[in-house]
Design a protein around this motif. Structure first.
Motif, PDB file in Angstrom:
ATOM      1  N   LEU A   1       4.464  35.035   4.648  1.00 40.87           N
ATOM      2  CA  LEU A   1       4.520  33.611   4.949  1.00 40.87           C
ATOM      3  C   LEU A   1       4.485  32.701   3.726  1.00 40.87           C
TER       4      LEU A   1
ATOM      5  N   LEU B   1       7.841  27.323   3.441  1.00 41.76           N
ATOM      6  CA  LEU B   1       6.840  26.420   2.880  1.00 41.76           C
ATOM      7  C   LEU B   1       7.111  24.983   3.300  1.00 41.76           C
TER       8      LEU B   1
ATOM      9  N   ARG C   1       5.799  24.699   6.714  1.00 39.66           N
ATOM     10  CA  ARG C   1       4.336  24.633   6.667  1.00 39.66           C
ATOM     11  C   ARG C   1       3.867  23.264   6.205  1.00 39.66           C
ATOM     12  N   HIS C   2       4.566  22.672   5.246  1.00 43.27           N
ATOM     13  CA  HIS C   2       4.190  21.330   4.776  1.00 43.27           C
ATOM     14  C   HIS C   2       4.330  20.304   5.895  1.00 43.27           C
TER      15      HIS C   2
ATOM     16  N   ILE D   1       3.766  20.857   9.039  1.00 39.62           N
ATOM     17  CA  ILE D   1       2.568  21.017   9.859  1.00 39.62           C
ATOM     18  C   ILE D   1       1.355  20.427   9.158  1.00 39.62           C
ATOM     19  N   ARG D   2       1.256  20.632   7.852  1.00 43.29           N
ATOM     20  CA  ARG D   2       0.118  20.076   7.110  1.00 43.29           C
ATOM     21  C   ARG D   2       0.105  18.553   7.179  1.00 43.29           C
TER      22      ARG D   2
ATOM     23  N   ALA E   1       4.688  29.390  11.085  1.00 48.22           N
ATOM     24  CA  ALA E   1       3.979  28.489  10.177  1.00 48.22           C
ATOM     25  C   ALA E   1       2.680  27.996  10.796  1.00 48.22           C
TER      26      ALA E   1
ATOM     27  N   ALA F   1      -0.104  30.411  10.355  1.00 47.16           N
ATOM     28  CA  ALA F   1      -0.635  30.393   8.994  1.00 47.16           C
ATOM     29  C   ALA F   1      -1.478  29.163   8.718  1.00 47.16           C
ATOM     30  N   GLU F   2      -1.104  28.009   9.292  1.00 48.28           N
ATOM     31  CA  GLU F   2      -1.767  26.745   8.957  1.00 48.28           C
ATOM     32  C   GLU F   2      -2.937  26.411   9.891  1.00 48.28           C
TER      33      GLU F   2
END
Length: 337
Positions: free
Chosen positions: A8, A15, A18-19, A21-22, A50, A53-54
């Motif tokens: 991941l 990434l 994922r960003h 989601i962040r 993602a 992972a987050e």
């Protein structure tokens, strides 16, 4: 299938997902766990990976619309893949697609109802991307219903979360490639019988060619600006509605036309829209809303305005009497006074 969880952090496309989601997590209240709407397509598959992972505790919900042969097998494979990715649970929700408005609208209604019934108070992550947002804005422009219809989708419309509205569709495809995942391609997403598909494969590429690129991003920015403006107008409209509300002797709420008449038409119409929907009006159109507004802004003794939401042979009608607006079921439209 390549084991996804160990890979991941590596790929730039994942990434970026994922960003997304962040950013969503940073802008909203902390969550302990979420549900994710997983179709098996690239957008929802990358989102699911993602999210695991987050966020950690992710529960996959797979809706089987049962519109195609073998749809149950597709849904089950998506659920199995969710467990492989590390989801705490994965459920297949079979639905019946019926009702008015065509297959697209009926499927959407059935899907959202099933997700809402299975989410168990968790927010539901949806895989809508920047490209979906651009298509939504174009569809809103075609409807011609004003700024509200082209403001697009919100990233948080409880319980629906859309953390990928800033991520392009090709990014989710590349993210799946980085994970060694083969997404499912829904044949409906390539069927030109659907308006949204024609926008995707014909209209948007043509606009990109004519205008030199960046159209999808520009449409998404426009939607974001309109949502921000709309929030300010909505706040003013809510304040106006509270000021104009009068409790009637029958227990319902009416609106004082003198208070409404002193407000700007744009604010007044928003206040009236909110009140009418709260009063049980469904499918309110711009034509109906403007006719309702004329009972205040251009009052000349006209009769009431028939609205959506009738039952048992009676119509839901907005009327003006003695300086107040009220909504009620009538068998024949009364004259205003």
């Amino acid at each position: 299938m390549t084991e996804a969880r160990g890979r991941l952090p590596e790929g730039p496309a994942l990434l970026e997902v994922r960003h997304g989601i962040r950013r969503w997590l940073a802008a909203h209240d902390p969550v302990d766990g979420v549900a994710v709407a997983l179709s098996g397509g690239a957008d929802s598959l990358a989102l699911t990976a993602a999210a695991v992972a987050e966020i950690g505790e992710v529960h996959a919900l797979v809706v089987d619309h049962r519109l195609q042969a073998g749809s149950g097998d597709v849904a089950q494979r998506a659920a199995d893949r969710a467990r492989t990715l590390g989801c705490a649970s994965a459920r297949v929700l079979a639905v019946d697609v019926t009702g008015r408005g065509g297959v697209e609208a009926a499927a959407r209604s059935a899907r959202y109802a099933a997700l809402d019934g299975a989410r168990e108070s968790r927010p539901v992550l949806l895989g809508h991307t920047l490209d979906d947002q651009a298509e939504t804005v174009l569809l809103g422009l075609a409807r011609g219903s004003g700024p509200r219809s082209i403001a697009g989708m919100r990233d948080w419309d409880e319980p629906w979360a859309r953390p990928l509205l800033g991520v392009r569709r090709d990014t989710t495809e590349r993210a799946c490639g980085e994970l060694g995942l083969q997404p499912w391609h829904d044949p409906h997403n390539a069927d030109p019988a659907f308006t949204r598909v024609r926008l995707r494969i014909e209209a948007l590429p043509l606009l990109e060619q004519i205008l030199g690129g960046g159209v999808a991003q520009a449409l998404a920015r426009t939607a974001a600006q309109l949502r921000e403006d709309g929030e300010v107008l909505d706040a003013s409209a809510a304040e106006l509605r509270r000021a104009a509300t009068v409790h009637s002797e029958t227990g319902g709420d009416e609106l004082d036309t003198d208070v409404l008449g002193a407000a700007h038409p744009a604010i007044r119409r928003r206040a009236m829209r909110e009140w009418l929907q709260f009063s049980g009006v469904v499918g309110l159109t711009d034509v109906q809303l403007r006719a309702a507004d004329e009972l205040v802004g251009r009052w000349r003794g006209q009769g009431g305005v028939a609205l959506g939401g009738g039952r048992d042979g009676a119509r839901l009608v907005l009327t003006r009497r003695h300086g107040r607006l009220s909504v009620g079921f009538v068998t024949s439209e009364p004259a205003g006074r």
